[in-house]
Design a protein around this motif. Structure first.
Motif, PDB file in Angstrom:
ATOM      1  N   LEU A 185     -32.031   4.046 -26.061  1.00  0.00           N
ATOM      2  CA  LEU A 185     -31.155   4.877 -25.233  1.00  0.00           C
ATOM      3  C   LEU A 185     -31.273   6.350 -25.588  1.00  0.00           C
ATOM      4  CD1 LEU A 185     -27.984   2.580 -25.115  1.00  0.00           C
ATOM      5  CD2 LEU A 185     -29.597   3.041 -23.263  1.00  0.00           C
ATOM      6  N   LYS A 186     -31.476   6.661 -26.863  1.00  0.00           N
ATOM      7  CA  LYS A 186     -31.629   8.068 -27.259  1.00  0.00           C
ATOM      8  C   LYS A 186     -32.933   8.651 -26.717  1.00  0.00           C
ATOM      9  CE  LYS A 186     -28.726   8.088 -31.394  1.00  0.00           C
ATOM     10  NZ  LYS A 186     -28.691   8.262 -32.873  1.00  0.00           N
ATOM     11  N   LYS A 187     -33.983   7.814 -26.723  1.00  0.00           N
ATOM     12  CA  LYS A 187     -35.236   8.281 -26.130  1.00  0.00           C
ATOM     13  C   LYS A 187     -35.057   8.536 -24.634  1.00  0.00           C
ATOM     14  CE  LYS A 187     -38.406   6.121 -29.424  1.00  0.00           C
ATOM     15  NZ  LYS A 187     -39.501   5.134 -29.610  1.00  0.00           N
ATOM     16  N   LEU A 188     -34.309   7.643 -23.986  1.00  0.00           N
ATOM     17  CA  LEU A 188     -34.023   7.834 -22.563  1.00  0.00           C
ATOM     18  C   LEU A 188     -33.166   9.080 -22.344  1.00  0.00           C
ATOM     19  CD1 LEU A 188     -34.167   6.827 -19.639  1.00  0.00           C
ATOM     20  CD2 LEU A 188     -32.179   5.380 -20.119  1.00  0.00           C
ATOM     21  N   ALA A 189     -32.180   9.299 -23.237  1.00  0.00           N
ATOM     22  CA  ALA A 189     -31.307  10.466 -23.117  1.00  0.00           C
ATOM     23  C   ALA A 189     -32.084  11.760 -23.268  1.00  0.00           C
ATOM     24  CB  ALA A 189     -30.192  10.382 -24.156  1.00  0.00           C
ATOM     25  N   ALA A 190     -33.126  11.747 -24.108  1.00  0.00           N
ATOM     26  CA  ALA A 190     -33.937  12.957 -24.298  1.00  0.00           C
ATOM     27  C   ALA A 190     -34.575  13.394 -22.991  1.00  0.00           C
ATOM     28  CB  ALA A 190     -35.010  12.690 -25.357  1.00  0.00           C
ATOM     29  N   VAL A 191     -34.896  12.433 -22.153  1.00  0.00           N
ATOM     30  CA  VAL A 191     -35.457  12.761 -20.836  1.00  0.00           C
ATOM     31  C   VAL A 191     -34.352  13.151 -19.866  1.00  0.00           C
ATOM     32  CG1 VAL A 191     -36.729  11.857 -18.852  1.00  0.00           C
ATOM     33  CG2 VAL A 191     -37.441  11.235 -21.174  1.00  0.00           C
ATOM     34  N   LEU A 192     -33.245  12.392 -19.850  1.00  0.00           N
ATOM     35  CA  LEU A 192     -32.193  12.584 -18.851  1.00  0.00           C
ATOM     36  C   LEU A 192     -31.419  13.888 -19.044  1.00  0.00           C
ATOM     37  CD1 LEU A 192     -30.759   8.946 -18.537  1.00  0.00           C
ATOM     38  CD2 LEU A 192     -32.574  10.063 -17.210  1.00  0.00           C
ATOM     39  N   LYS A 193     -31.273  14.345 -20.285  1.00  0.00           N
ATOM     40  CA  LYS A 193     -30.482  15.570 -20.486  1.00  0.00           C
ATOM     41  C   LYS A 193     -31.176  16.804 -19.916  1.00  0.00           C
ATOM     42  CE  LYS A 193     -32.190  16.581 -25.172  1.00  0.00           C
ATOM     43  NZ  LYS A 193     -31.779  16.723 -26.591  1.00  0.00           N
ATOM     44  N   GLU A 194     -32.464  16.668 -19.650  1.00  0.00           N
ATOM     45  CA  GLU A 194     -33.187  17.778 -19.017  1.00  0.00           C
ATOM     46  C   GLU A 194     -33.066  17.755 -17.488  1.00  0.00           C
ATOM     47  OE1 GLU A 194     -34.445  20.066 -20.838  1.00  0.00           O
ATOM     48  OE2 GLU A 194     -34.078  19.005 -22.722  1.00  0.00           O
ATOM     49  N   GLN A 195     -32.509  16.684 -16.984  1.00  0.00           N
ATOM     50  CA  GLN A 195     -32.387  16.521 -15.532  1.00  0.00           C
ATOM     51  C   GLN A 195     -30.978  16.932 -15.099  1.00  0.00           C
ATOM     52  OE1 GLN A 195     -35.180  15.577 -13.866  1.00  0.00           O
ATOM     53  NE2 GLN A 195     -36.182  15.469 -15.876  1.00  0.00           N
ATOM     54  N   GLN A 196     -30.883  18.093 -14.489  1.00  0.00           N
ATOM     55  CA  GLN A 196     -29.575  18.606 -14.087  1.00  0.00           C
ATOM     56  C   GLN A 196     -29.244  18.287 -12.624  1.00  0.00           C
ATOM     57  OE1 GLN A 196     -27.519  19.998 -16.336  1.00  0.00           O
ATOM     58  NE2 GLN A 196     -29.145  19.508 -17.818  1.00  0.00           N
ATOM     59  N   ASP A 197     -30.165  17.599 -11.973  1.00  0.00           N
ATOM     60  CA  ASP A 197     -29.966  17.389 -10.527  1.00  0.00           C
ATOM     61  C   ASP A 197     -29.982  15.903 -10.173  1.00  0.00           C
ATOM     62  OD1 ASP A 197     -29.438  18.494  -8.052  1.00  0.00           O
ATOM     63  OD2 ASP A 197     -31.536  18.494  -7.431  1.00  0.00           O
ATOM     64  N   ILE A 198     -29.432  15.065 -11.091  1.00  0.00           N
ATOM     65  CA  ILE A 198     -29.385  13.632 -10.820  1.00  0.00           C
ATOM     66  C   ILE A 198     -28.005  13.073 -11.177  1.00  0.00           C
ATOM     67  CG2 ILE A 198     -31.856  13.305 -11.236  1.00  0.00           C
ATOM     68  CD1 ILE A 198     -31.115  12.126 -13.982  1.00  0.00           C
ATOM     69  N   THR A 199     -27.713  11.922 -10.633  1.00  0.00           N
ATOM     70  CA  THR A 199     -26.521  11.154 -11.008  1.00  0.00           C
ATOM     71  C   THR A 199     -26.993   9.907 -11.745  1.00  0.00           C
ATOM     72  OG1 THR A 199     -25.268  11.924  -9.095  1.00  0.00           O
ATOM     73  CG2 THR A 199     -24.515   9.898 -10.150  1.00  0.00           C
ATOM     74  N   ILE A 200     -26.320   9.610 -12.867  1.00  0.00           N
ATOM     75  CA  ILE A 200     -26.724   8.476 -13.709  1.00  0.00           C
ATOM     76  C   ILE A 200     -25.642   7.412 -13.604  1.00  0.00           C
ATOM     77  CG2 ILE A 200     -27.344   7.732 -16.037  1.00  0.00           C
ATOM     78  CD1 ILE A 200     -27.975  10.755 -16.593  1.00  0.00           C
ATOM     79  N   MET A 201     -25.962   6.311 -12.943  1.00  0.00           N
ATOM     80  CA  MET A 201     -25.031   5.197 -12.830  1.00  0.00           C
ATOM     81  C   MET A 201     -25.420   4.138 -13.856  1.00  0.00           C
ATOM     82  SD  MET A 201     -22.452   3.772 -11.184  1.00  0.00           S
ATOM     83  CE  MET A 201     -22.334   4.542  -9.561  1.00  0.00           C
ATOM     84  N   VAL A 202     -24.476   3.818 -14.782  1.00  0.00           N
ATOM     85  CA  VAL A 202     -24.704   2.779 -15.796  1.00  0.00           C
ATOM     86  C   VAL A 202     -23.936   1.545 -15.352  1.00  0.00           C
ATOM     87  CG1 VAL A 202     -24.505   2.151 -18.233  1.00  0.00           C
ATOM     88  CG2 VAL A 202     -24.915   4.539 -17.590  1.00  0.00           C
ATOM     89  N   GLU A 203     -24.645   0.487 -14.962  1.00  0.00           N
ATOM     90  CA  GLU A 203     -24.032  -0.728 -14.423  1.00  0.00           C
ATOM     91  C   GLU A 203     -24.249  -1.887 -15.380  1.00  0.00           C
ATOM     92  OE1 GLU A 203     -25.674  -1.467 -10.596  1.00  0.00           O
ATOM     93  OE2 GLU A 203     -24.492   0.091  -9.602  1.00  0.00           O
TER      94      GLU A 203
END
Length: 321
Positions: free
Chosen positions: A215-233
């Motif tokens: 999840l931290k590796k995934l977060a390293a990518v996602l925190k650079e994305q300011q134009d998305i919505t992250i739905m955790v289901e």
């Protein structure tokens, strides 16, 4: 009259001759000679009268022929005049009929001209109105084409961004096995599906260390994305939760708490919380419907759905209606 006078002269000459014969014996030579001259003169007059009579007869015959000819000409002229008068009357009648026809045609022509002029004016007004409408439609069409092109560009940019995001996520999670996670693009979104064995022990809401690392590796990518919505289901199988499991009442609780745990790890690793939405579906959206252990294992999963911000696209769609 002239013929009667000639007869009288001739009778007179014969009587004189008879008298002379009867009295020749008693007439003197001098008188005889005088009478003889007189007789010769009368005979000359007679001959002249006869010649004159003959000429008169010839002249009369010629005049008679001339008269008959002139009479015939006169009669022909009278007949021609009668025919001409009849033809004139017929011509006048035809002229009047033609003139009446012409007047009617002229009236009809004027009506047609006036009607055509009125209709032409109406057609011109209608044409001008249509041209104005066509101009507006063309302008509207041009504007719509511009918006469609802009829309296609935005969609293409979003698709490119989604594909780039998938590639980045795939690169970040490259060392993990396919059975632990899958990454796919569907409906313009990136789906990262994490199996239960990567993240949780059975019935637990605490993420395993290997799951935290992923999840931290995934977060390293996602925190650079300011134009998305992250739905955790969070998703579970259809096996009920054991009573008293860490205060969890049912699969709803389990799926939501697992999603919340994952959300905390992502936000703790730098992902902006405003972009993250945790949710739980329990056992109600299975990916496998069989009642086997393998099917239930597939249903126990967490899906992180990455959705590009489509506000710009929605605004453009609103303006193109």
């Amino acid at each position: 009259m002239k013929k009667t006078g000639l007869l009288r002269i001739a009778i007179g000459v014969f009587m004189v001759a008879a008298v002379l014969s009867m009295h020749s014996c008693i007439v003197s030579k001098k008188k005889y000679e005088a009478l003889n001259k007189r007789t010769s003169a009368l005979e000359a007059d007679k001959a002249a009268c006869e010649e004159n009579f003959k000429n008169l007869v010839l002249e009369h015959t010629a005049l008679k022929k001339r008269y008959d000819s002139l009479l015939a000409i006169s009669n022909q002229l009278l007949q021609d005049t009668t025919d001409l008068n009849a033809a004139l009357r017929k011509t006048q009648a035809n002229y009047e009929a033609l003139n009446n026809t012409y007047e009617r045609l002229l009236s009809t022509h004027n009506k047609i001209i006036n009607y055509n002029a009125s209709e032409l004016e109406k057609l011109n007004k209608s044409l001008a109105k249509r041209e104005l409408e066509v101009g507006k439609l063309q302008a509207d069409l041009s504007e719509r084409e511009r918006r469609v092109n802009e829309l296609e560009k935005i969609i293409a940019d979003k698709e490119r961004a989604v594909n780039e995001l998938r590639n980045k996520v795939t690169s970040a999670l490259l060392n993990y096995k396919d059975k632990d996670l899958t990454i796919q693009v569907k409906d313009g979104k990136v789906y990262v599906s994490l199996a239960e064995q990567l993240l949780f022990k059975s019935g637990s809401t605490d993420v395993d260390p290997k799951g935290v690392e992923a999840l931290k590796k995934l977060a390293a990518v996602l925190k650079e994305q300011q134009d998305i919505t992250i739905m955790v289901e969070g998703h579970t199988d259809d096996v009920p939760v054991s009573k008293g499991t860490n205060g969890i009442k049912d699969n709803w609780d389990l799926s939501v708490l697992r999603a919340t745990s994952i959300t905390r790890i992502l936000t703790g690793a730098g992902v902006d919380p405003i972009h993250v939405v945790p949710a739980g579906h329990g056992e109600f959206i299975p990916v496998a419907t069989a009642k086997t252990a393998e099917a239930r294992s597939q249903n126990r999963r967490t899906e992180i759905i990455l959705t590009p911000n489509l506000n710009e696209l929605y605004k453009l769609l609103e303006t193109t209606k």
